[in-house]
Enzyme design. Structure first.
Site, PDB file in Angstrom:
ATOM      1  N   GLU A  18      -1.305  -8.614  28.549  1.00 20.27           N
ATOM      2  CA  GLU A  18      -2.042  -9.516  27.649  1.00 20.27           C
ATOM      3  C   GLU A  18      -1.501 -10.944  27.750  1.00 20.27           C
ATOM      4  O   GLU A  18      -2.241 -11.909  27.538  1.00 20.27           O
ATOM      5  CB  GLU A  18      -1.973  -8.969  26.204  1.00 20.27           C
ATOM      6  CG  GLU A  18      -2.870  -7.727  26.077  1.00 20.27           C
ATOM      7  CD  GLU A  18      -2.436  -6.707  25.046  1.00 20.27           C
ATOM      8  OE1 GLU A  18      -1.612  -7.021  24.169  1.00 20.27           O
ATOM      9  OE2 GLU A  18      -2.930  -5.565  25.127  1.00 20.27           O
ATOM     10  N   HIS A  29       3.874  -8.782  29.671  1.00 19.03           N
ATOM     11  CA  HIS A  29       2.804  -7.862  29.251  1.00 19.03           C
ATOM     12  C   HIS A  29       1.475  -8.350  29.822  1.00 19.03           C
ATOM     13  O   HIS A  29       1.240  -9.561  29.929  1.00 19.03           O
ATOM     14  CB  HIS A  29       2.745  -7.799  27.717  1.00 19.03           C
ATOM     15  CG  HIS A  29       1.889  -6.668  27.236  1.00 19.03           C
ATOM     16  ND1 HIS A  29       0.521  -6.757  27.215  1.00 19.03           N
ATOM     17  CD2 HIS A  29       2.202  -5.421  26.801  1.00 19.03           C
ATOM     18  CE1 HIS A  29       0.031  -5.595  26.773  1.00 19.03           C
ATOM     19  NE2 HIS A  29       1.033  -4.777  26.507  1.00 19.03           N
ATOM     20  N   GLY A  65       1.374   1.056  21.975  1.00 16.83           N
ATOM     21  CA  GLY A  65       0.688   0.044  21.171  1.00 16.83           C
ATOM     22  C   GLY A  65       0.134   0.649  19.905  1.00 16.83           C
ATOM     23  O   GLY A  65       0.849   0.894  18.927  1.00 16.83           O
ATOM     24  N   GLY A  66      -1.165   0.922  19.903  1.00 19.29           N
ATOM     25  CA  GLY A  66      -1.881   1.376  18.710  1.00 19.29           C
ATOM     26  C   GLY A  66      -1.174   2.478  17.928  1.00 19.29           C
ATOM     27  O   GLY A  66      -1.032   2.396  16.703  1.00 19.29           O
ATOM     28  N   GLY A 100      -5.235   0.258  25.281  1.00 15.27           N
ATOM     29  CA  GLY A 100      -6.155   0.122  24.158  1.00 15.27           C
ATOM     30  C   GLY A 100      -7.553   0.664  24.430  1.00 15.27           C
ATOM     31  O   GLY A 100      -8.484   0.378  23.691  1.00 15.27           O
ATOM     32  N   SER A 152      -2.488   3.767  26.018  1.00 10.15           N
ATOM     33  CA  SER A 152      -3.133   4.851  25.264  1.00 10.15           C
ATOM     34  C   SER A 152      -2.267   6.111  25.177  1.00 10.15           C
ATOM     35  O   SER A 152      -2.778   7.221  25.255  1.00 10.15           O
ATOM     36  CB  SER A 152      -4.511   5.176  25.849  1.00 10.15           C
ATOM     37  OG  SER A 152      -5.366   4.046  25.720  1.00 10.15           O
ATOM     38  N   ASN A 163       5.076  -1.372  20.541  1.00  9.75           N
ATOM     39  CA  ASN A 163       4.656  -2.769  20.680  1.00  9.75           C
ATOM     40  C   ASN A 163       3.580  -3.000  19.629  1.00  9.75           C
ATOM     41  O   ASN A 163       2.444  -2.568  19.798  1.00  9.75           O
ATOM     42  CB  ASN A 163       4.108  -3.003  22.095  1.00  9.75           C
ATOM     43  CG  ASN A 163       3.521  -4.404  22.257  1.00  9.75           C
ATOM     44  OD1 ASN A 163       3.644  -5.248  21.363  1.00  9.75           O
ATOM     45  ND2 ASN A 163       2.886  -4.653  23.395  1.00  9.75           N
ATOM     46  N   TRP A 164       3.963  -3.673  18.570  1.00  7.01           N
ATOM     47  CA  TRP A 164       3.024  -3.884  17.460  1.00  7.01           C
ATOM     48  C   TRP A 164       1.925  -4.884  17.813  1.00  7.01           C
ATOM     49  O   TRP A 164       0.938  -4.999  17.104  1.00  7.01           O
ATOM     50  CB  TRP A 164       3.766  -4.396  16.224  1.00  7.01           C
ATOM     51  CG  TRP A 164       4.644  -3.391  15.543  1.00  7.01           C
ATOM     52  CD1 TRP A 164       4.947  -2.124  15.968  1.00  7.01           C
ATOM     53  CD2 TRP A 164       5.333  -3.580  14.293  1.00  7.01           C
ATOM     54  NE1 TRP A 164       5.779  -1.517  15.060  1.00  7.01           N
ATOM     55  CE2 TRP A 164       6.031  -2.388  14.025  1.00  7.01           C
ATOM     56  CE3 TRP A 164       5.427  -4.642  13.391  1.00  7.01           C
ATOM     57  CZ2 TRP A 164       6.817  -2.231  12.874  1.00  7.01           C
ATOM     58  CZ3 TRP A 164       6.212  -4.485  12.259  1.00  7.01           C
ATOM     59  CH2 TRP A 164       6.897  -3.290  12.002  1.00  7.01           C
ATOM     60  N   LYS A 165       2.123  -5.637  18.884  1.00  4.13           N
ATOM     61  CA  LYS A 165       1.190  -6.723  19.242  1.00  4.13           C
ATOM     62  C   LYS A 165       0.998  -7.632  18.021  1.00  4.13           C
ATOM     63  O   LYS A 165       1.942  -7.808  17.240  1.00  4.13           O
ATOM     64  CB  LYS A 165      -0.118  -6.139  19.785  1.00  4.13           C
ATOM     65  CG  LYS A 165       0.162  -5.135  20.924  1.00  4.13           C
ATOM     66  CD  LYS A 165      -1.023  -4.747  21.728  1.00  4.13           C
ATOM     67  CE  LYS A 165      -0.580  -3.803  22.842  1.00  4.13           C
ATOM     68  NZ  LYS A 165      -1.661  -3.439  23.738  1.00  4.13           N
ATOM     69  N   GLU A 179       2.281  -0.195  32.933  1.00  9.92           N
ATOM     70  CA  GLU A 179       1.147  -0.183  32.020  1.00  9.92           C
ATOM     71  C   GLU A 179      -0.127  -0.520  32.788  1.00  9.92           C
ATOM     72  O   GLU A 179      -0.449  -1.708  32.981  1.00  9.92           O
ATOM     73  CB  GLU A 179       1.349  -1.238  30.919  1.00  9.92           C
ATOM     74  CG  GLU A 179       2.545  -0.980  30.034  1.00  9.92           C
ATOM     75  CD  GLU A 179       2.347  -1.589  28.646  1.00  9.92           C
ATOM     76  OE1 GLU A 179       2.565  -0.869  27.675  1.00  9.92           O
ATOM     77  OE2 GLU A 179       1.949  -2.757  28.544  1.00  9.92           O
TER      78      GLU A 179
HETATM   79  P1  13P Z   1      -2.004   1.040  23.560  1.00 11.52           P
HETATM   80  O1  13P Z   1      -0.966   2.125  23.317  1.00 11.52           O
HETATM   81  O2  13P Z   1      -2.646   0.577  22.314  1.00 11.52           O
HETATM   82  O3  13P Z   1      -2.949   1.434  24.640  1.00 11.52           O
HETATM   83  O4  13P Z   1      -1.191  -0.232  24.102  1.00 11.52           O
HETATM   84  C1  13P Z   1      -0.298  -0.071  25.146  1.00 11.52           C
HETATM   85  C2  13P Z   1       0.452  -1.335  25.328  1.00 11.52           C
HETATM   86  O5  13P Z   1      -0.093  -2.343  25.739  1.00 11.52           O
HETATM   87  C3  13P Z   1       1.875  -1.339  24.969  1.00 11.52           C
HETATM   88  O6  13P Z   1       2.495  -2.496  25.389  1.00 11.52           O
END
Ligand code: 13P
Length: 248
Positions: A96, A94, A232-233, A172, A211, A9-11, A166
């Protein structure tokens, strides 16, 4: 046996130039046959993914979709538009989106239906906040979130979904759920699916997100009900993302 599925997930990250490097890095990798990988990218880069990834083993998708088919919904993107760009997946619900855009369980359920009806696999995100975990409400929260989706679905719809657990406090933050904590929730979610469709429950992928990194992926992905990751990251770096896929 469920193949492991790793989704990046590149966000809200990327640029045309940076994406070429990242996508080329992914394409160059020798993936194990029992691995599926995909990237969910900002909508403006879907065309780039379609041209770079078509014919490769890497799937792609979006990070949100409208609950409506078409019409006067400024700023929204419909599932048929995602299909035009070859999307296989769309992330729905998600945390977010729930936190910053006020998406509630009912809206998430509608989006899931819209995706399923149009042949795009929704990756349905579920997870508790830190306050909810500390208050002992984890099971209640994730079951409520999943229940809203299942209440709007037919028994066979389950086969078209991917779930992602999640925990909000792990996203994050560098703080990961322990494999046991995650497994407990994954098993609970699978049991809830089984109440609706026992046959499908064993086939649905339930991903862990929060994470996940090369150094903690292996022990998470060894758990019986953790079928992959939503990353994500670490998905913004080809070597890290591939190391996670390799650890699976
Ligand atoms: P991180 O891997 O950066 O914690 O993000 C997880 C996430 O929200 C994937 O959708």
């Amino acid at each position: 046996m469920r193949h492991k599925l790793l989704v990046g997930n590149w966000k809200m990250n990327g640029s045309l130039a940076a994406n070429v490097i990242l996508l080329n890095g992914l394409k160059a990798a020798a993936l194990k046959p029992e691995r599926d990988i995909a990237v969910c990218v900002p909508a403006p880069y879907l065309a780039q993914c379609q041209s770079e990834l078509s014919g490769s083993r890497i799937g792609w998708g979006a990070q949100d979709v409208s609950a409506h088919d078409a019409g006067a919904y400024t700023g929204e993107i419909s599932v048929s538009m995602l299909r035009d760009f070859g999307c296989r997946f769309v992330i729905v619900g998600h945390s977010e989106r729930r936190i910053y855009h006020g998406e509630n369980d009912a809206m998430v359920a509608e989006k899931v239906q819209r995706a399923l009806a149009n042949g795009v696999t929704p990756i349905v995100c579920l997870g508790e906040t830190l306050a909810e975990r500390e208050a002992g409400k984890t099971a209640m929260v994730v079951c409520r979130q999943l229940d809203a989706v299942l209440a709007a679905s037919g028994a066979d719809d389950i086969l078209g979904m991917v779930l992602a657990y999640e925990p909000v406090w792990a996203i994050g933050t560098g703080r990961t759920a322990t494999p046991q904590m995650a497994q407990e929730v994954h098993a609970l979610l699978r049991a809830q699916l089984a109440e609706k469709n026992p046959h499908a429950a064993g086939r649905v992928h339930i991903l862990y997100g929060g994470s996940m990194r090369p150094d903690n992926a292996r022990e998470l992905l060894q758990m019986p009900d953790i079928d992959g990751g939503l990353i994500g990251g670490a998905s913004l770096n080809a070597a890290d993302f591939l190391a996670i896929a390799d650890a699976a």
